[in-house]
Write a protein that holds these residues in place. Structure first.
Motif, short mmCIF file in Angstrom:
data_model
loop_
_atom_site.label_atom_id
_atom_site.label_comp_id
_atom_site.label_asym_id
_atom_site.label_seq_id
_atom_site.Cartn_x
_atom_site.Cartn_y
_atom_site.Cartn_z
N ILE A 151 17.73 20.17 -14.48
CA ILE A 151 16.32 20.26 -14.83
C ILE A 151 15.55 19.27 -13.96
N THR A 152 14.28 19.57 -13.72
CA THR A 152 13.43 18.70 -12.91
C THR A 152 12.11 18.50 -13.62
N LYS A 153 11.62 17.26 -13.59
CA LYS A 153 10.30 16.94 -14.12
C LYS A 153 9.53 16.21 -13.03
N ILE A 154 8.24 16.50 -12.93
CA ILE A 154 7.39 15.93 -11.89
C ILE A 154 6.39 14.96 -12.52
N PHE A 155 6.20 13.84 -11.84
CA PHE A 155 5.30 12.78 -12.27
C PHE A 155 4.39 12.40 -11.11
N THR A 156 3.29 11.73 -11.40
CA THR A 156 2.45 11.14 -10.36
C THR A 156 2.10 9.71 -10.76
N PHE A 157 1.89 8.89 -9.74
CA PHE A 157 1.40 7.53 -9.95
C PHE A 157 0.70 7.08 -8.67
N ASP A 158 -0.16 6.09 -8.81
CA ASP A 158 -0.91 5.55 -7.67
C ASP A 158 -0.47 4.13 -7.41
N SER A 159 -0.24 3.82 -6.13
CA SER A 159 0.16 2.47 -5.74
C SER A 159 -0.37 2.17 -4.34
N SER A 160 -0.41 0.90 -4.03
CA SER A 160 -0.74 0.48 -2.67
C SER A 160 0.46 -0.26 -2.10
N HIS A 161 0.52 -0.27 -0.77
CA HIS A 161 1.57 -1.00 -0.07
C HIS A 161 1.17 -1.14 1.38
N MET A 162 2.02 -1.77 2.14
CA MET A 162 1.86 -1.87 3.59
C MET A 162 3.25 -2.02 4.18
N LEU A 163 3.37 -1.70 5.44
CA LEU A 163 4.64 -1.89 6.15
C LEU A 163 4.39 -2.88 7.27
N ASP A 164 4.45 -4.17 6.92
CA ASP A 164 4.17 -5.22 7.89
C ASP A 164 5.11 -5.06 9.09
N GLY A 165 4.53 -5.12 10.29
CA GLY A 165 5.31 -5.00 11.50
C GLY A 165 5.51 -3.57 11.98
N HIS A 166 5.07 -2.60 11.22
CA HIS A 166 5.18 -1.20 11.63
C HIS A 166 4.30 -0.97 12.85
N ASP A 167 4.68 -0.02 13.70
CA ASP A 167 3.93 0.23 14.93
C ASP A 167 2.86 1.32 14.78
N GLY A 168 2.53 1.66 13.55
CA GLY A 168 1.51 2.68 13.30
C GLY A 168 0.53 2.23 12.25
N LYS A 169 -0.27 3.19 11.75
CA LYS A 169 -1.33 2.88 10.78
C LYS A 169 -0.80 2.27 9.49
N CYS A 170 0.44 2.56 9.15
CA CYS A 170 0.98 2.09 7.86
C CYS A 170 1.22 0.58 7.82
N ARG A 171 0.97 -0.11 8.93
CA ARG A 171 1.05 -1.57 8.89
C ARG A 171 -0.11 -2.15 8.10
N ASN A 172 -1.17 -1.35 7.92
CA ASN A 172 -2.33 -1.79 7.16
C ASN A 172 -2.13 -1.52 5.67
N LEU A 173 -2.77 -2.33 4.86
CA LEU A 173 -2.75 -2.12 3.42
C LEU A 173 -3.42 -0.78 3.11
N HIS A 174 -2.73 0.07 2.35
CA HIS A 174 -3.26 1.40 2.02
C HIS A 174 -2.61 1.88 0.74
N GLY A 175 -3.09 2.98 0.22
CA GLY A 175 -2.56 3.49 -1.04
C GLY A 175 -2.17 4.95 -0.95
N HIS A 176 -1.40 5.38 -1.95
CA HIS A 176 -0.96 6.76 -2.06
C HIS A 176 -1.06 7.19 -3.52
N THR A 177 -1.30 8.47 -3.72
CA THR A 177 -1.00 9.10 -4.99
C THR A 177 0.36 9.74 -4.79
N TYR A 178 1.37 9.07 -5.31
CA TYR A 178 2.75 9.53 -5.15
C TYR A 178 3.05 10.66 -6.13
N LYS A 179 3.82 11.62 -5.66
CA LYS A 179 4.39 12.63 -6.54
C LYS A 179 5.89 12.36 -6.59
N LEU A 180 6.43 12.32 -7.79
CA LEU A 180 7.83 11.97 -8.01
C LEU A 180 8.52 13.10 -8.73
#
Length: 139
Positions: free
Chosen positions: A3-32
């Motif tokens: 069986i599968t159940k789907i959830f959502t949540f909102d969080s912010s993060h950053m990937l320090d040292g990444h070579d793209g836009k994700c090095r900046n602080l940003h957020g997502h509406t995650y689907k789990l």
């Protein structure tokens, strides 16, 4: 049976040292997507179920949604991310320290482990950062 159940949540993060836009602080509406497997329950109120979806929701809510939702998720081993978290903590804002970089891949694996440790017979965790990008961890 699975069986599968789907959830959502909102969080912010950053990937320090990444070579793209994700090095900046940003957020997502995650689907789990949480998939569990087991035999069917025989007898009683939950006859014919792998598990009650309400029971699955309760476990995922406690182990994943409550700690992650509306938190700044950061890698505790990263100095810059930890400094941002300390600033936010000082303002009584929600943060969540992880032992790894906060990629979708690492977070899916970490969530899988949290659910296994909570006694859930999880077989896969799929974490969507955007409508077109996800990571899946299967144990």
């Amino acid at each position: 049976m699975k069986i599968t159940k789907i959830f959502t949540f909102d969080s912010s993060h950053m990937l320090d040292g990444h070579d793209g836009k994700c090095r900046n602080l940003h957020g997502h509406t995650y689907k789990l997507e949480i998939t569990v497997s087991d035999g069917l329950i025989q007898g009683g109120a939950k006859d014919g179920m792998v598990m009650d979806f309400a029971d699955l929701k309760t476990i995922v809510q406690a182990e994943i949604i409550n700690p992650f939702d509306h938190a700044f998720i950061y890698h505790g081993g990263n100095e810059r991310e930890s400094q941002i978290a300390a600033l936010l903590d000082g303002w009584q804002m929600k943060t969540l320290r992880l032992p790894c970089r906060t990629t979708a891949e690492n977070m899916a694996a970490l969530m899988y482990g949290r659910l296994k440790n909570a006694g859930l017979n999880v077989c896969s965790v799929k974490l969507w950062e955007t409508p077109t990008s996800c990571a899946e961890y299967e144990g």
